[in-house]
Design a protein around this motif. Structure first.
Motif, PDB file in Angstrom:
ATOM      1  N   LEU A 239       0.854  -1.181   0.000  1.00 15.83           N
ATOM      2  CA  LEU A 239       0.000   0.000   0.000  1.00 15.83           C
ATOM      3  C   LEU A 239       0.892   1.234   0.000  1.00 15.83           C
ATOM      4  CD1 LEU A 239      -2.742   1.414   0.180  1.00 15.83           C
ATOM      5  CD2 LEU A 239      -2.595   1.190   2.663  1.00 15.83           C
ATOM      6  N   ASP A 240       0.845   1.970  -1.103  1.00 14.51           N
ATOM      7  CA  ASP A 240       1.546   3.247  -1.178  1.00 14.51           C
ATOM      8  C   ASP A 240       0.662   4.226  -1.949  1.00 14.51           C
ATOM      9  OD1 ASP A 240       2.084   2.842  -4.007  1.00 14.51           O
ATOM     10  OD2 ASP A 240       3.870   1.687  -3.462  1.00 14.51           O
ATOM     11  N   ASP A 241       1.197   5.354  -2.320  1.00 16.23           N
ATOM     12  CA  ASP A 241       0.387   6.381  -2.983  1.00 16.23           C
ATOM     13  C   ASP A 241      -0.073   5.987  -4.380  1.00 16.23           C
ATOM     14  OD1 ASP A 241       0.459   8.078  -0.810  1.00 16.23           O
ATOM     15  OD2 ASP A 241       2.282   9.092  -1.486  1.00 16.23           O
ATOM     16  N   ASP A 242       0.519   4.951  -4.981  1.00 14.60           N
ATOM     17  CA  ASP A 242       0.195   4.584  -6.358  1.00 14.60           C
ATOM     18  C   ASP A 242      -0.359   3.172  -6.531  1.00 14.60           C
ATOM     19  OD1 ASP A 242       1.183   7.069  -7.398  1.00 14.60           O
ATOM     20  OD2 ASP A 242       3.213   6.286  -7.135  1.00 14.60           O
ATOM     21  N   HIS A 243       0.019   2.252  -5.653  1.00 12.82           N
ATOM     22  CA  HIS A 243      -0.347   0.849  -5.837  1.00 12.82           C
ATOM     23  C   HIS A 243      -0.790   0.206  -4.527  1.00 12.82           C
ATOM     24  CE1 HIS A 243       2.356   1.668  -9.252  1.00 12.82           C
ATOM     25  NE2 HIS A 243       1.501   0.898  -9.896  1.00 12.82           N
ATOM     26  N   MET A 244      -1.665  -0.794  -4.681  1.00 12.11           N
ATOM     27  CA  MET A 244      -2.123  -1.572  -3.546  1.00 12.11           C
ATOM     28  C   MET A 244      -2.238  -3.022  -3.992  1.00 12.11           C
ATOM     29  SD  MET A 244      -5.607  -1.135  -1.261  1.00 12.11           S
ATOM     30  CE  MET A 244      -6.747  -1.168  -2.646  1.00 12.11           C
ATOM     31  N   THR A 245      -1.794  -3.945  -3.141  1.00  7.74           N
ATOM     32  CA  THR A 245      -1.940  -5.373  -3.397  1.00  7.74           C
ATOM     33  C   THR A 245      -2.605  -5.986  -2.169  1.00  7.74           C
ATOM     34  OG1 THR A 245       0.100  -5.372  -4.696  1.00  7.74           O
ATOM     35  CG2 THR A 245      -0.760  -7.510  -4.014  1.00  7.74           C
ATOM     36  N   LEU A 246      -3.724  -6.674  -2.403  1.00 10.60           N
ATOM     37  CA  LEU A 246      -4.477  -7.332  -1.339  1.00 10.60           C
ATOM     38  C   LEU A 246      -4.525  -8.827  -1.612  1.00 10.60           C
ATOM     39  CD1 LEU A 246      -7.578  -4.949  -1.098  1.00 10.60           C
ATOM     40  CD2 LEU A 246      -5.471  -4.862   0.249  1.00 10.60           C
ATOM     41  N   GLN A 247      -4.560  -9.614  -0.544  1.00 11.07           N
ATOM     42  CA  GLN A 247      -4.659 -11.056  -0.717  1.00 11.07           C
ATOM     43  C   GLN A 247      -5.726 -11.612   0.208  1.00 11.07           C
ATOM     44  OE1 GLN A 247      -1.034 -13.349  -1.243  1.00 11.07           O
ATOM     45  NE2 GLN A 247      -1.799 -14.832   0.264  1.00 11.07           N
ATOM     46  N   SER A 248      -6.641 -12.397  -0.378  1.00 17.29           N
ATOM     47  CA  SER A 248      -7.654 -13.125   0.382  1.00 17.29           C
ATOM     48  C   SER A 248      -7.228 -14.588   0.394  1.00 17.29           C
ATOM     49  CB  SER A 248      -9.023 -12.957  -0.288  1.00 17.29           C
ATOM     50  OG  SER A 248      -9.079 -13.712  -1.487  1.00 17.29           O
ATOM     51  N   PRO A 249      -7.986 -15.464   1.026  1.00 24.80           N
ATOM     52  CA  PRO A 249      -7.616 -16.882   0.978  1.00 24.80           C
ATOM     53  C   PRO A 249      -7.599 -17.452  -0.448  1.00 24.80           C
ATOM     54  CG  PRO A 249      -9.138 -16.492   2.773  1.00 24.80           C
ATOM     55  CD  PRO A 249      -9.063 -15.214   1.987  1.00 24.80           C
ATOM     56  N   LEU A 250      -8.348 -16.833  -1.382  1.00 27.00           N
ATOM     57  CA  LEU A 250      -8.429 -17.355  -2.751  1.00 27.00           C
ATOM     58  C   LEU A 250      -7.660 -16.546  -3.792  1.00 27.00           C
ATOM     59  CD1 LEU A 250     -12.250 -18.226  -2.897  1.00 27.00           C
ATOM     60  CD2 LEU A 250     -10.326 -19.749  -2.365  1.00 27.00           C
ATOM     61  N   TYR A 251      -7.551 -15.232  -3.590  1.00 26.82           N
ATOM     62  CA  TYR A 251      -7.028 -14.352  -4.646  1.00 26.82           C
ATOM     63  C   TYR A 251      -5.964 -13.383  -4.132  1.00 26.82           C
ATOM     64  CZ  TYR A 251     -11.451 -15.781  -6.745  1.00 26.82           C
ATOM     65  OH  TYR A 251     -12.504 -16.515  -7.212  1.00 26.82           O
TER      66      TYR A 251
END
Length: 155
Positions: free
Chosen positions: A136-148
């Motif tokens: 998580l920064d000013d330009d990008h975010m990466t999230l992870q769930s149990p599936l994705y």
């Protein structure tokens, strides 16, 4: 007269700064704003899907997220744009969506409770999904769930 005017000006300026310091902020930092979903990786298979053309956005402000698709989807006999509003809780590197999302179809409120199909398009496998915040920064975010694993860019 000049000295009194200067003191009044300084007093009013100090009062203005004091008032501004008491505004409530969300504390979300870079998380607040408009995010476009760019890519989804399926963890079980290692597959990856480009999501640019799906036009899926997450709008974050304070403790509410609007999940919005700008593509038309079929709902019964109508084509509509789907939007779902959620309350969320964020703590450290965890983002938890609270149950009972509220769907809105083409800016017309639908039933007060969403169906699971309304949130699956946004990477959810259940209503109260929890995501790990990998980036998580000013330009990008990466999230992870149990599936994705989902990749976003700030719009």
């Amino acid at each position: 007269m000049g000295r009194i005017t200067t003191y009044i000006f300084l007093l009013l300026t100090a009062a203005a700064f004091w008032a501004c310091s008491n505004f409530e902020t969300s504390g979300n930092g870079a998380f607040d704003g408009l995010w476009q979903l760019e890519q989804v990786d399926t963890l079980a298979t290692g597959g990856s899907t480009d999501m640019h053309d799906e036009l899926i956005f997450w709008a974050v402000q304070h403790r509410v997220i609007e999940l919005r698709s700008h593509k038309l989807v079929e709902d019964g006999s109508m084509l509509v744009r789907l939007s779902v509003y959620y309350h969320f809780k964020r703590s450290g590197d965890t983002l938890q969506f609270l149950a009972d999302p509220y769907p809105v179809l083409d800016l017309r409120p639908s039933d007060p409770y969403a169906e699971l199909k309304h949130v699956q398009a946004y990477g959810f496998s259940r209503f109260d999904e929890t995501f790990l915040v990998l980036r998580l920064d000013d330009d990008h975010m990466t999230l992870q769930s149990p599936l994705y694993r989902m990749y976003f860019r700030k719009y």
